[in-house]
Design a protein around this motif. Structure first.
Motif, PDB file in Angstrom:
ATOM      1  N   GLN A  38       0.841  -1.199   0.000  1.00  0.00           N
ATOM      2  CA  GLN A  38       0.000   0.000   0.000  1.00  0.00           C
ATOM      3  C   GLN A  38       0.877   1.250   0.000  1.00  0.00           C
ATOM      4  N   LEU A  39       1.943   1.234   0.783  1.00  0.00           N
ATOM      5  CA  LEU A  39       2.863   2.376   0.837  1.00  0.00           C
ATOM      6  C   LEU A  39       3.511   2.612  -0.530  1.00  0.00           C
ATOM      7  N   ALA A  40       4.064   1.539  -1.111  1.00  0.00           N
ATOM      8  CA  ALA A  40       4.780   1.671  -2.381  1.00  0.00           C
ATOM      9  C   ALA A  40       3.864   2.093  -3.521  1.00  0.00           C
ATOM     10  N   ASN A  41       2.598   1.702  -3.457  1.00  0.00           N
ATOM     11  CA  ASN A  41       1.661   2.020  -4.533  1.00  0.00           C
ATOM     12  C   ASN A  41       0.929   3.338  -4.322  1.00  0.00           C
ATOM     13  N   SER A  42       1.137   3.960  -3.182  1.00  0.00           N
ATOM     14  CA  SER A  42       0.443   5.214  -2.898  1.00  0.00           C
ATOM     15  C   SER A  42       0.939   6.332  -3.817  1.00  0.00           C
ATOM     16  N   PRO A  43       0.029   7.117  -4.401  1.00  0.00           N
ATOM     17  CA  PRO A  43       0.460   8.260  -5.214  1.00  0.00           C
ATOM     18  C   PRO A  43       1.329   9.226  -4.422  1.00  0.00           C
ATOM     19  N   GLN A  44       1.125   9.277  -3.104  1.00  0.00           N
ATOM     20  CA  GLN A  44       1.905  10.192  -2.272  1.00  0.00           C
ATOM     21  C   GLN A  44       3.370   9.782  -2.196  1.00  0.00           C
ATOM     22  N   PHE A  45       3.634   8.486  -2.335  1.00  0.00           N
ATOM     23  CA  PHE A  45       5.024   8.015  -2.287  1.00  0.00           C
ATOM     24  C   PHE A  45       5.852   8.688  -3.374  1.00  0.00           C
ATOM     25  N   ASP A  46       5.245   8.900  -4.521  1.00  0.00           N
ATOM     26  CA  ASP A  46       5.973   9.494  -5.643  1.00  0.00           C
ATOM     27  C   ASP A  46       6.064  11.010  -5.547  1.00  0.00           C
ATOM     28  N   LEU A 375      -0.861   4.661   8.345  1.00  0.00           N
ATOM     29  CA  LEU A 375       0.148   4.715   7.284  1.00  0.00           C
ATOM     30  C   LEU A 375      -0.190   5.809   6.281  1.00  0.00           C
ATOM     31  N   ASP A 376      -1.439   5.847   5.825  1.00  0.00           N
ATOM     32  CA  ASP A 376      -1.837   6.849   4.844  1.00  0.00           C
ATOM     33  C   ASP A 376      -1.675   8.257   5.406  1.00  0.00           C
ATOM     34  N   THR A 377      -2.016   8.423   6.680  1.00  0.00           N
ATOM     35  CA  THR A 377      -1.901   9.741   7.310  1.00  0.00           C
ATOM     36  C   THR A 377      -0.443  10.147   7.475  1.00  0.00           C
ATOM     37  N   GLN A 378       0.424   9.198   7.837  1.00  0.00           N
ATOM     38  CA  GLN A 378       1.859   9.495   7.916  1.00  0.00           C
ATOM     39  C   GLN A 378       2.392  10.011   6.589  1.00  0.00           C
ATOM     40  N   LEU A 379       2.040   9.326   5.517  1.00  0.00           N
ATOM     41  CA  LEU A 379       2.519   9.728   4.189  1.00  0.00           C
ATOM     42  C   LEU A 379       2.076  11.149   3.851  1.00  0.00           C
ATOM     43  N   THR A 380       0.802  11.450   4.115  1.00  0.00           N
ATOM     44  CA  THR A 380       0.284  12.785   3.824  1.00  0.00           C
ATOM     45  C   THR A 380       1.019  13.846   4.638  1.00  0.00           C
ATOM     46  N   ALA A 381       1.180  13.586   5.938  1.00  0.00           N
ATOM     47  CA  ALA A 381       1.793  14.575   6.828  1.00  0.00           C
ATOM     48  C   ALA A 381       3.273  14.779   6.516  1.00  0.00           C
ATOM     49  N   ILE A 382       4.000  13.689   6.313  1.00  0.00           N
ATOM     50  CA  ILE A 382       5.443  13.802   6.063  1.00  0.00           C
ATOM     51  C   ILE A 382       5.698  14.411   4.694  1.00  0.00           C
ATOM     52  N   SER A 383       4.862  14.057   3.706  1.00  0.00           N
ATOM     53  CA  SER A 383       5.010  14.641   2.371  1.00  0.00           C
ATOM     54  C   SER A 383       4.791  16.146   2.427  1.00  0.00           C
ATOM     55  N   TRP A 384       3.792  16.591   3.184  1.00  0.00           N
ATOM     56  CA  TRP A 384       3.514  18.035   3.304  1.00  0.00           C
ATOM     57  C   TRP A 384       4.679  18.749   4.001  1.00  0.00           C
ATOM     58  N   ALA A 385       5.150  18.156   5.095  1.00  0.00           N
ATOM     59  CA  ALA A 385       6.236  18.776   5.851  1.00  0.00           C
ATOM     60  C   ALA A 385       7.528  18.826   5.041  1.00  0.00           C
ATOM     61  N   ALA A 386       7.748  17.823   4.187  1.00  0.00           N
ATOM     62  CA  ALA A 386       8.975  17.790   3.386  1.00  0.00           C
ATOM     63  C   ALA A 386       9.056  18.939   2.402  1.00  0.00           C
TER      64      ALA A 386
END
Length: 392
Positions: A38-46, A375-386
């Protein structure tokens, strides 16, 4: 604890204190290839900087990681249990034949491999510091080294002097044992935050910026960062209020305290951490048992997340800081005692950042937050902060 384990994401710091890699971890002895897929396939990962490596545990290797090329580094443990030895040895051989990037998580009970045997070496700080002098320097000639388990600023300084390319950031949660000299800029910012929380007038806020020009400069850099991306540059405090509105501007002021007031070229690593905390708790607050009469719970959640590191930044007890800020009782309870719905969520997030993963899993499960949601929320939050990089 839930049947499927949580996956936790840890940004790793490079020598310039910016995020330089990401470590995906599960509690010891668990595996969850479905969630890693799920992490690897998330659009947020890219959305993340594709030059930065991500480290994934070999025990939970999944086919989706193969499409990520050199971004996905598979981590094998030097201390493999007999039950998994055959399967992991076969997987390592397969990945080496496919020329995949591999990392070894070192064990203090097993001799380090020769330099160049692995693309990356992940080693705990206490283990690294027990090695003979120049051992890591020799290893680093052909292997990229990452240090984990840093608990003090002294650990961080040691890693920077001993060939480490990046490290985890547990040490960022520890206040200095030495009392620091009061930073007048930050003290004025606390006064500014107090005025904002007290719903002061715009003219009162502008007076603070006139007293401390560095604050105005830093604020404008922050709101013009990639995370905000205004269509045209914001050039004054008045314009910022008009374009953003007080509620949105308040969020940027809450983060401003973590920005370097001098030139913005070397912001404290607490800035992205505070931003990620604020966004994470904001996104998860809808999962908490809050009073329906509470107005703007997302704003309070973001504030609690960002303010939760003020004690580290200012090197002051949180109780002293809260005495200077007129915060609602629910926020006081969360920040001062880690109690109440926000406080319990903050406690879980702190456990994640300390890499106390089993404890964190139990706390999140008790709040009814599933591994998939977290997991989904972590990706969103870390992507925004990055994306919060003050513009030049």
């Amino acid at each position: 604890m839930t049947k499927l384990p949580y996956v936790f994401i840890h940004p790793m710091l490079g020598s310039d204190d910016a995020w330089a890699a990401f470590l995906a971890e599960l509690p010891n002895g668990t595996r969850n290839p479905e969630l890693l897929s799920q992490l690897a396939n998330s659009p947020q990962f890219d959305e993340f900087d594709q030059r930065l490596p991500w480290f994934f545990p070999a025990e939970s290797n999944c086919g989706s990681l193969q499409n990520k090329g050199e971004r996905a580094v598979i981590v094998f443990s030097a201390d493999i249990s007999p039950d998994n030895h055959e399967a992991l040895t076969a997987l390592e051989s397969q990945l080496r034949q496919a020329s995949r990037k591999l990392a070894l998580a070192a064990s203090s009970s097993i001799k380090l491999p020769a330099s160049g045997t692995w693309d990356y070496l992940l080693i705990d700080a206490s283990h690294a510091r027990s090695l003979p002098p120049y051992n890591l320097l020799g290893m680093a000639s052909r292997t990229v080294i990452g240090i984990t388990g840093l608990h003090t600023q002294n650990d961080r300084e040691w890693t920077l002097a001993n060939a480490s390319s990046f490290s985890t950031g547990e040490y960022l949660l520890a206040r200095s044992a030495m009392p620091g000299k009061a930073d007048m800029t930050k003290l004025k910012l606390l006064k500014l935050l107090s005025l904002i929380e007290g719903d002061a007038s715009t003219s009162d806020l502008e007076d603070i910026f006139r007293e401390e020009s560095k604050l105005s400069y830093s604020l404008l850099r922050l709101v013009n960062s990639a995370a905000m991306s205004p269509r045209s540059p914001i050039t004054s405090f008045g314009q910022a209020i008009n374009l953003l509105g007080r509620r949105q501007l308040q969020r940027w002021l809450q983060l401003l305290v973590y920005s370097d007031p001098n030139n913005g070229q070397h912001p404290t690593p607490l800035l992205p951490k505070a931003a990620a905390r604020g966004r994470l708790i904001e996104l998860l607050c809808s999962r908490l048992p809050l009073d329906p009469a509470l107005e703007h719970p997302e704003d309070m959640a973001f504030m609690i997340g960002t303010f939760s590191l003020l004690d580290v930044l200012l090197n002051m007890p949180m109780s002293e800081i809260l005495n200077q800020l007129p915060l609602p009782e629910l926020a006081q309870q969360a920040l001062g005692e880690l109690e109440g719905p926000f406080g319990k969520l903050l406690s879980a997030v702190c456990a994640v950042e300390k890499r106390e993963l089993t404890v964190a899993s139990e706390k999140l499960d008790a709040l009814g937050i599933s591994p998939e949601i977290y997991l989904d929320t972590q990706l969103t939050a870390i992507s925004w902060a990055a994306k919060i990089r003050p513009a030049n």
